[in-house]
Motif scaffolding. Structure first.
Motif, PDB file in Angstrom:
ATOM      1  N   ALA A   1       7.750 -14.040  -9.914  1.00 44.48           N
ATOM      2  CA  ALA A   1       7.824 -15.477 -10.179  1.00 44.48           C
ATOM      3  C   ALA A   1       8.884 -15.786 -11.223  1.00 44.48           C
ATOM      4  O   ALA A   1       9.638 -16.757 -11.099  1.00 44.48           O
ATOM      5  CB  ALA A   1       6.461 -15.995 -10.626  1.00 44.48           C
ATOM      6  N   SER A   2       8.961 -14.971 -12.263  1.00 42.41           N
ATOM      7  CA  SER A   2       9.957 -15.175 -13.313  1.00 42.41           C
ATOM      8  C   SER A   2      11.365 -15.017 -12.765  1.00 42.41           C
ATOM      9  O   SER A   2      12.260 -15.835 -13.038  1.00 42.41           O
ATOM     10  CB  SER A   2       9.720 -14.182 -14.451  1.00 42.41           C
ATOM     11  N   LEU A   3      11.584 -13.978 -11.965  1.00 39.88           N
ATOM     12  CA  LEU A   3      12.908 -13.743 -11.387  1.00 39.88           C
ATOM     13  C   LEU A   3      13.318 -14.867 -10.435  1.00 39.88           C
ATOM     14  O   LEU A   3      14.498 -15.217 -10.340  1.00 39.88           O
ATOM     15  CB  LEU A   3      12.924 -12.406 -10.656  1.00 39.88           C
ATOM     16  N   ALA A   4      12.336 -15.439  -9.738  1.00 38.89           N
ATOM     17  CA  ALA A   4      12.623 -16.478  -8.746  1.00 38.89           C
ATOM     18  C   ALA A   4      12.618 -17.885  -9.332  1.00 38.89           C
ATOM     19  O   ALA A   4      13.003 -18.839  -8.646  1.00 38.89           O
ATOM     20  CB  ALA A   4      11.609 -16.401  -7.608  1.00 38.89           C
ATOM     21  N   GLY A   5      12.159 -18.049 -10.569  1.00 42.92           N
ATOM     22  CA  GLY A   5      12.114 -19.368 -11.183  1.00 42.92           C
ATOM     23  C   GLY A   5      11.082 -20.284 -10.574  1.00 42.92           C
ATOM     24  O   GLY A   5      11.328 -21.483 -10.396  1.00 42.92           O
ATOM     25  N   VAL A   6       9.889 -19.720 -10.242  1.00 45.51           N
ATOM     26  CA  VAL A   6       8.803 -20.522  -9.680  1.00 45.51           C
ATOM     27  C   VAL A   6       7.580 -20.405 -10.579  1.00 45.51           C
ATOM     28  O   VAL A   6       7.484 -19.495 -11.407  1.00 45.51           O
ATOM     29  CB  VAL A   6       8.455 -20.072  -8.240  1.00 45.51           C
ATOM     30  N   ASP A   7       6.638 -21.342 -10.426  1.00 49.57           N
ATOM     31  CA  ASP A   7       5.384 -21.305 -11.166  1.00 49.57           C
ATOM     32  C   ASP A   7       4.327 -20.597 -10.336  1.00 49.57           C
ATOM     33  O   ASP A   7       4.126 -20.927  -9.151  1.00 49.57           O
ATOM     34  CB  ASP A   7       4.914 -22.720 -11.507  1.00 49.57           C
ATOM     35  N   LEU A   8       3.629 -19.654 -10.941  1.00 49.08           N
ATOM     36  CA  LEU A   8       2.701 -18.772 -10.239  1.00 49.08           C
ATOM     37  C   LEU A   8       1.256 -19.236 -10.350  1.00 49.08           C
ATOM     38  O   LEU A   8       0.788 -19.602 -11.436  1.00 49.08           O
ATOM     39  CB  LEU A   8       2.816 -17.357 -10.811  1.00 49.08           C
ATOM     40  N   ILE A   9       0.547 -19.208  -9.214  1.00 49.01           N
ATOM     41  CA  ILE A   9      -0.914 -19.188  -9.188  1.00 49.01           C
ATOM     42  C   ILE A   9      -1.294 -17.853  -8.568  1.00 49.01           C
ATOM     43  O   ILE A   9      -0.991 -17.595  -7.398  1.00 49.01           O
ATOM     44  CB  ILE A   9      -1.511 -20.338  -8.359  1.00 49.01           C
ATOM     45  N   ASN A  10      -1.907 -16.981  -9.353  1.00 48.55           N
ATOM     46  CA  ASN A  10      -2.211 -15.631  -8.880  1.00 48.55           C
ATOM     47  C   ASN A  10      -3.676 -15.536  -8.480  1.00 48.55           C
ATOM     48  O   ASN A  10      -4.564 -15.524  -9.324  1.00 48.55           O
ATOM     49  CB  ASN A  10      -1.901 -14.591  -9.959  1.00 48.55           C
ATOM     50  N   LEU A  11      -3.914 -15.436  -7.168  1.00 49.80           N
ATOM     51  CA  LEU A  11      -5.263 -15.198  -6.657  1.00 49.80           C
ATOM     52  C   LEU A  11      -5.414 -13.752  -6.211  1.00 49.80           C
ATOM     53  O   LEU A  11      -6.137 -13.463  -5.257  1.00 49.80           O
ATOM     54  CB  LEU A  11      -5.581 -16.160  -5.506  1.00 49.80           C
ATOM     55  N   GLY A  12      -4.722 -12.838  -6.898  1.00 49.78           N
ATOM     56  CA  GLY A  12      -5.014 -11.419  -6.711  1.00 49.78           C
ATOM     57  C   GLY A  12      -6.385 -11.123  -7.287  1.00 49.78           C
ATOM     58  O   GLY A  12      -6.649 -11.397  -8.463  1.00 49.78           O
ATOM     59  N   LEU A  13      -7.281 -10.578  -6.478  1.00 49.23           N
ATOM     60  CA  LEU A  13      -8.672 -10.371  -6.873  1.00 49.23           C
ATOM     61  C   LEU A  13      -9.025  -8.900  -6.685  1.00 49.23           C
ATOM     62  O   LEU A  13      -9.151  -8.428  -5.557  1.00 49.23           O
ATOM     63  CB  LEU A  13      -9.605 -11.251  -6.030  1.00 49.23           C
ATOM     64  N   GLY A  14      -9.150  -8.167  -7.789  1.00 51.44           N
ATOM     65  CA  GLY A  14      -9.447  -6.752  -7.702  1.00 51.44           C
ATOM     66  C   GLY A  14     -10.681  -6.484  -6.858  1.00 51.44           C
ATOM     67  O   GLY A  14     -11.781  -6.935  -7.187  1.00 51.44           O
ATOM     68  N   GLY A  15     -10.508  -5.754  -5.755  1.00 47.50           N
ATOM     69  CA  GLY A  15     -11.618  -5.455  -4.852  1.00 47.50           C
ATOM     70  C   GLY A  15     -12.057  -6.616  -4.004  1.00 47.50           C
ATOM     71  O   GLY A  15     -13.015  -6.497  -3.233  1.00 47.50           O
ATOM     72  N   GLY A  16     -11.370  -7.770  -4.077  1.00 45.82           N
ATOM     73  CA  GLY A  16     -11.879  -8.984  -3.441  1.00 45.82           C
ATOM     74  C   GLY A  16     -10.982  -9.599  -2.389  1.00 45.82           C
ATOM     75  O   GLY A  16     -11.223 -10.741  -1.985  1.00 45.82           O
ATOM     76  N   ALA A  17      -9.958  -8.888  -1.922  1.00 50.41           N
ATOM     77  CA  ALA A  17      -9.111  -9.426  -0.856  1.00 50.41           C
ATOM     78  C   ALA A  17      -9.708  -9.014   0.480  1.00 50.41           C
ATOM     79  O   ALA A  17      -9.250  -8.078   1.142  1.00 50.41           O
ATOM     80  CB  ALA A  17      -7.685  -8.917  -1.004  1.00 50.41           C
ATOM     81  N   LEU A  18     -10.743  -9.722   0.890  1.00 51.37           N
ATOM     82  CA  LEU A  18     -11.594  -9.305   2.012  1.00 51.37           C
ATOM     83  C   LEU A  18     -11.672 -10.339   3.125  1.00 51.37           C
ATOM     84  O   LEU A  18     -12.607 -10.321   3.930  1.00 51.37           O
ATOM     85  CB  LEU A  18     -12.999  -8.979   1.482  1.00 51.37           C
ATOM     86  N   LEU A  19     -10.693 -11.239   3.184  1.00 48.14           N
ATOM     87  CA  LEU A  19     -10.634 -12.271   4.229  1.00 48.14           C
ATOM     88  C   LEU A  19     -11.861 -13.183   4.212  1.00 48.14           C
ATOM     89  O   LEU A  19     -12.282 -13.704   5.251  1.00 48.14           O
ATOM     90  CB  LEU A  19     -10.466 -11.635   5.617  1.00 48.14           C
ATOM     91  N   ASP A  20     -12.425 -13.407   3.024  1.00 50.88           N
ATOM     92  CA  ASP A  20     -13.580 -14.299   2.910  1.00 50.88           C
ATOM     93  C   ASP A  20     -13.163 -15.743   3.200  1.00 50.88           C
ATOM     94  O   ASP A  20     -12.118 -16.206   2.702  1.00 50.88           O
ATOM     95  CB  ASP A  20     -14.172 -14.228   1.504  1.00 50.88           C
TER      96      ASP A  20
ATOM     97  N   ALA B   1      15.234 -14.517  -1.478  1.00 50.55           N
ATOM     98  CA  ALA B   1      16.654 -14.560  -1.123  1.00 50.55           C
ATOM     99  C   ALA B   1      16.954 -15.832  -0.343  1.00 50.55           C
ATOM    100  O   ALA B   1      16.060 -16.445   0.258  1.00 50.55           O
ATOM    101  CB  ALA B   1      17.022 -13.328  -0.290  1.00 50.55           C
ATOM    102  N   ALA B   2      18.223 -16.243  -0.330  1.00 51.49           N
ATOM    103  CA  ALA B   2      18.598 -17.512   0.316  1.00 51.49           C
ATOM    104  C   ALA B   2      18.115 -17.580   1.752  1.00 51.49           C
ATOM    105  O   ALA B   2      17.675 -18.632   2.230  1.00 51.49           O
ATOM    106  CB  ALA B   2      20.112 -17.700   0.249  1.00 51.49           C
ATOM    107  N   GLU B   3      18.181 -16.456   2.468  1.00 49.82           N
ATOM    108  CA  GLU B   3      17.750 -16.426   3.866  1.00 49.82           C
ATOM    109  C   GLU B   3      16.332 -15.878   4.021  1.00 49.82           C
ATOM    110  O   GLU B   3      15.878 -15.653   5.143  1.00 49.82           O
ATOM    111  CB  GLU B   3      18.729 -15.568   4.689  1.00 49.82           C
ATOM    112  N   GLY B   4      15.657 -15.652   2.915  1.00 51.65           N
ATOM    113  CA  GLY B   4      14.304 -15.131   2.975  1.00 51.65           C
ATOM    114  C   GLY B   4      13.286 -16.214   3.280  1.00 51.65           C
ATOM    115  O   GLY B   4      13.608 -17.404   3.339  1.00 51.65           O
ATOM    116  N   PRO B   5      12.031 -15.842   3.474  1.00 50.39           N
ATOM    117  CA  PRO B   5      10.994 -16.823   3.834  1.00 50.39           C
ATOM    118  C   PRO B   5      10.764 -17.882   2.774  1.00 50.39           C
ATOM    119  O   PRO B   5      10.330 -18.980   3.091  1.00 50.39           O
ATOM    120  CB  PRO B   5       9.752 -15.960   4.049  1.00 50.39           C
ATOM    121  N   PHE B   6      11.052 -17.567   1.501  1.00 49.71           N
ATOM    122  CA  PHE B   6      10.890 -18.543   0.428  1.00 49.71           C
ATOM    123  C   PHE B   6      12.242 -19.056  -0.081  1.00 49.71           C
ATOM    124  O   PHE B   6      12.306 -19.698  -1.121  1.00 49.71           O
ATOM    125  CB  PHE B   6      10.115 -17.930  -0.737  1.00 49.71           C
ATOM    126  N   GLY B   7      13.312 -18.759   0.647  1.00 48.57           N
ATOM    127  CA  GLY B   7      14.643 -19.159   0.222  1.00 48.57           C
ATOM    128  C   GLY B   7      15.027 -20.531   0.719  1.00 48.57           C
ATOM    129  O   GLY B   7      14.299 -21.208   1.459  1.00 48.57           O
TER     130      GLY B   7
END
Length: 400
Positions: free
Chosen positions: A199-218, A384-390
């Motif tokens: 996020a810092s390198l890309a200049g965007v604001d982050l919301i991090n929903l990384g959940l230890g043990g909890g990425a289970l398609l709930d 990147a400019a041609e990337g999915p978030f570019g």
């Protein structure tokens, strides 16, 4: 409390916080949550409750002339029976976007976890104080990133000059969901987890929903991803589904579709990137569950092993290789009608050659150096400019 300064106490409110989806009023102060109350009410899993209350990506964001800042918090430390003591959680101080100092809060409450028996215990401790001094006396943006791996109740904020919320800088908001690797695992600080670095390198604001043990398609997590205002969404799917041995391929495929459908109900055209698992040798071709290696634990080291049967693949048992293939197929199928949906093979972020150079210390989680590599590669590929978030994203679809 330090009496050297003429302190101004400022109430901690939602306007001063970034990255939290909910704030709970406690007996001590405010507890930031990364899942909303409705989602928390739909799951009684203690692991998820611990993970979502650890404020990865949550930070105080202030504009001020203050040269000194004090923050009272009540942290909850984790102690694993038989393992070496964990270091205190780290708070990162950023001044105008640059890391200026780090600190920790001693004491606090303790959560004791016995990985051999699955039992836990809790002991309440005292509030502690974090102090940063020597800041420049000019107007500046100050961020205090809370420990990514330590539940933190916010009690009081003091400064030696008035503060106000950082105004909207017009930056895009990137919401990312993933496992403990996205949560931060063994990064050396909250602003240097791989999503924070990217996020810092890309200049965007982050919301991090990384959940230890909890990425289970709930389903409740899918709604939590869908509902906040976000300009960009990424989903890192796979490792938790394998290492919990939660489902077979028959359930996995419709669960992925359902997760994506829920997000698209509210975000039909938001750039959405599906990221498959990083390289992880113990689960490349062996299903879960992952279990602690009791021999290593007896020697004071935390290490995991794959306890599944490779033969279970024939009946739909999930391995990382199976998950990668299926995620790529699902995205190809859906991208025919969804030009804003993209796929990234996680091995482009951390592959077999990276493991040879930077092995996973406990066989599951990357260390600080690996977080930096993953974050730099994600920023280079996704933003990147041609990337999915570019800038040219709307004209692209498919895989990178």
């Amino acid at each position: 409390m330090n009496t050297e300064y003429d302190w101004i106490t400022t109430p901690i409110t939602a306007g001063l916080l970034r990255g939290a989806l909910d704030l709970e009023r406690t007996a001590h102060g405010l507890l930031p949550h990364r899942l909303p109350a409705r989602a928390r009410a739909q799951c009684a899993d203690a692991q998820l409750a611990m993970a979502e209350s650890q404020p990865s990506g949550v930070r105080l964001a202030l504009r001020t002339r203050a040269t000194a800042v004090e923050l009272d918090t009540l942290p909850t430390k984790r102690h694993y029976v038989g393992a070496p003591p964990r270091p205190d959680g780290v708070y990162d101080l950023l001044v105008d976007g640059r890391l200026a100092a780090r600190g920790s809060v001693a004491g606090g409450s303790t959560l004791t976890v016995d990985m051999a028996t699955g039992t836990t215990g809790h002991r309440t401790g005292p509030v502690g104080t974090l102090r940063f001094t020597g800041l420049p006396g000019t107007v500046k943006d100050v961020e205090i990133w809370l420990p990514h791996n330590e539940t933190t109740e916010l009690v009081a904020l003091r400064t030696d000059a008035p503060v106000e919320p950082v105004p909207d800088r017009g930056r895009r908001v990137w919401l990312h969901h993933g496992s403990s690797i996205s949560h931060g695992s063994d990064a050396d600080g909250p602003s240097t987890t791989w999503p924070a670095l990217a996020a810092s390198l890309a200049g965007v604001d982050l919301i991090n929903l990384g959940l230890g043990g909890g990425a289970l398609l709930d389903p409740f997590t899918a709604r939590a991803v869908r509902d906040p205002p976000a300009d960009l969404i990424s989903l890192k799917i796979g490792i938790n589904l394998v290492n919990t041995d939660l489902m077979r391929l028959r359930a996995f495929t419709p669960a992925v579709h359902g997760f994506l459908d829920t997000i698209r109900e509210g975000r039909p055209t938001t750039p959405l990137l599906v990221v498959s698992p990083l390289h992880c040798p113990i689960h490349e071709d062996t299903p879960g569950p992952s279990l602690p290696d009791l021999t290593a634990l007896g020697a004071g080291r935390l290490r995991f092993r794959a306890a599944g049967d490779p033969a279970a693949r024939a009946s739909g048992g999930l391995t990382l290789a199976v998950v990668r293939d299926e995620l790529a197929r699902i995205v190809r199928q859906r991208a025919a009608e969804d030009p804003h949906l993209h796929h990234l093979d996680g091995r482009a972020l951390y592959g077999e050659a990276d493991y040879a150079e930077l092995p996973l210390p406990d066989e599951l989680h990357p260390d600080a150096g690996t977080h930096r590599r993953i974050g730099e590669r994600f920023a280079a590929l996704a933003f990147a400019a041609e990337g999915p978030f570019g800038a040219a994203q709307p004209s692209r679809k498919g895989s990178i």
